[in-house]
Design an enzyme around this catalytic site. Structure first.
Site, PDB file in Angstrom:
ATOM      1  N   ALA A  63      -9.251   5.451   4.479  1.00  0.00           N
ATOM      2  CA  ALA A  63      -9.043   6.574   5.397  1.00  0.00           C
ATOM      3  C   ALA A  63     -10.289   7.393   5.661  1.00  0.00           C
ATOM      4  CB  ALA A  63      -7.932   7.494   4.940  1.00  0.00           C
ATOM      5  N   ASN A 108      -8.817   1.686   9.923  1.00  0.00           N
ATOM      6  CA  ASN A 108      -8.019   1.294  11.082  1.00  0.00           C
ATOM      7  C   ASN A 108      -8.540   1.981  12.330  1.00  0.00           C
ATOM      8  OD1 ASN A 108      -6.035   0.754  13.010  1.00  0.00           O
ATOM      9  ND2 ASN A 108      -4.338   1.127  11.652  1.00  0.00           N
ATOM     10  N   THR A 109      -8.359   3.313  12.370  1.00  0.00           N
ATOM     11  CA  THR A 109      -8.693   4.051  13.584  1.00  0.00           C
ATOM     12  C   THR A 109     -10.149   3.880  14.019  1.00  0.00           C
ATOM     13  OG1 THR A 109      -7.072   5.667  12.843  1.00  0.00           O
ATOM     14  CG2 THR A 109      -8.461   6.315  14.684  1.00  0.00           C
ATOM     15  N   LYS A 113       0.882  -1.168   0.000  1.00  0.00           N
ATOM     16  CA  LYS A 113       0.000   0.000   0.000  1.00  0.00           C
ATOM     17  C   LYS A 113       0.913   1.211   0.000  1.00  0.00           C
ATOM     18  CE  LYS A 113      -2.766   2.859   2.913  1.00  0.00           C
ATOM     19  NZ  LYS A 113      -3.408   3.069   4.208  1.00  0.00           N
TER      20      LYS A 113
END
Lengths: 69, 261
Positions: free
Chosen positions: B186, B208-209, B99
């Site tokens: 994102a 992710n977050t 990535k």
């Protein structure tokens, strides 16, 4: 005994003259670690770790994987 | 029937890509990854901790029979650094996919399209399967595709911001024109962001977050999984067009005589 001085991830390291990449990893307790090694910005493939001898002043990077997104 | 997501030599049933950063413990991460149903997880390349107390690494917690590991070039602000990190990741994992992230600055973490394009060209030449993280710019997406990206990953909003998809119109344009899979990457804050990405037609979502920093990451991972499936099904079902006026669901014939007004 003659020695060779290198830096690993910006830290100085003293190894026996004739030491290889594998010896360097061993000295750092990373013999079995999953890592990649760069020597003076060139990757040293795993297959060459045991044969590639280090030279005075070599700059080594040893990286691994960490959590990330 | 669920069709698989394919690109390069890879095939996945789950369309979620989940990051492994920011979890309070590795054990919690393992549980959340399992709950998300993901088959592909991202990791970053960093210097080995030489303090001597490093023991286990992230690889001790990720079952490589269950998950394909996708290394990233996070933290790179130049094409040169990103290419270097990609080569290192290939050496660590014996894997060709990466990535690609080349970021513009620390505060926004927005992609640097110029650096990303240049690194993408170089890595594609070297045989990498490049998944290129970029902004939601339709022109840049096409340029990355032409530069050899096997997937383009437009940002919904800045990394870790939880703002969701700020410009669905741009994502739609990118999707309409794409010849490679588009993976929205994102900015995901909650399940509806994931559902929206798939409803628009995205082939995948990377987050992710949104999971790692939720109060209950495992439950949020489960919600993300459900949202991915719901959004994808909704997209494949073909939604009804938006109309200005109502259209009754119950028959208009046979209604009882209305009261005199």
């Amino acid at each position: 005994m003659p020695a060779v001085f290198v830096t690993v991830n910006d830290r100085p390291l003293e190894l026996a003259d004739g030491a290889t990449v594998a010896d360097m990893l061993g000295a750092l307790g990373l013999a079995k670690a999953v890592v990649a090694v760069e020597r003076n910005r060139e990757i040293v493939p795993r297959a060459r770790h045991a044969s590639e001898r280090l030279a005075e002043g070599d700059r080594l990077e040893v990286v691994t994987l960490v959590g990330g997104g | 029937m669920t069709e698989k997501l394919k690109f390069g030599p890879y095939e996945f049933t789950s369309r979620l890509f989940v990051g492994t950063g920011k979890y309070t413990t590795n054990e919690l991460m393992v549980e959340a990854l399992a709950a998300s149903g993901t088959e592909a997880v991202t990791v970053a390349v960093r210097r080995v901790d030489l303090s001597g107390k490093s023991g286990k690494t992230i690889l001790d917690f990720i079952d490589r029979r269950k998950y394909t590991i996708l290394p990233n070039t996070a933290g790179c602000f130049t094409a040169e650094d990103a290419v270097r990190v990609a080569r290192l990741s290939r050496e660590v994992l014996s894997t060709d996919w990466v990535k690609l992230e080349v970021l513009g600055d620390q505060q926004t973490l927005l992609p640097d399209p110029v650096g990303t394009l240049s690194a993408c060209e170089q890595l594609a030449k070297e045989g990498f399967c490049v998944l290129a993280y970029t902004s939601d710019d339709p022109i840049v997406a096409k340029r990355l595709e032409a530069a050899g990206a096997k997937a383009v990953m437009p940002a919904g909003s800045p990394i870790g911001s939880g703002q969701g998809i700020l410009n669905p119109t741009n994502i739609r344009i990118i999707l309409e024109r794409a010849a490679v899979p588009i993976i929205v990457d994102a900015g995901v804050g909650t399940a509806s962001d994931v559902a929206l990405a798939f409803e628009l037609g995205a082939e995948g979502v990377l987050l992710n977050t949104g999971i790692a920093l939720a109060k209950d990451p495992v439950r949020m991972a489960r919600a993300m999984k459900a949202a991915a499936e719901a959004g994808r099904d909704a997209f494949l079902s073909g939604r009804i067009p938006r109309k200005l006026y109502a259209s009754a669901s119950s028959p208009l014939e046979g209604v009882i005589a209305p009261a005199k007004q």
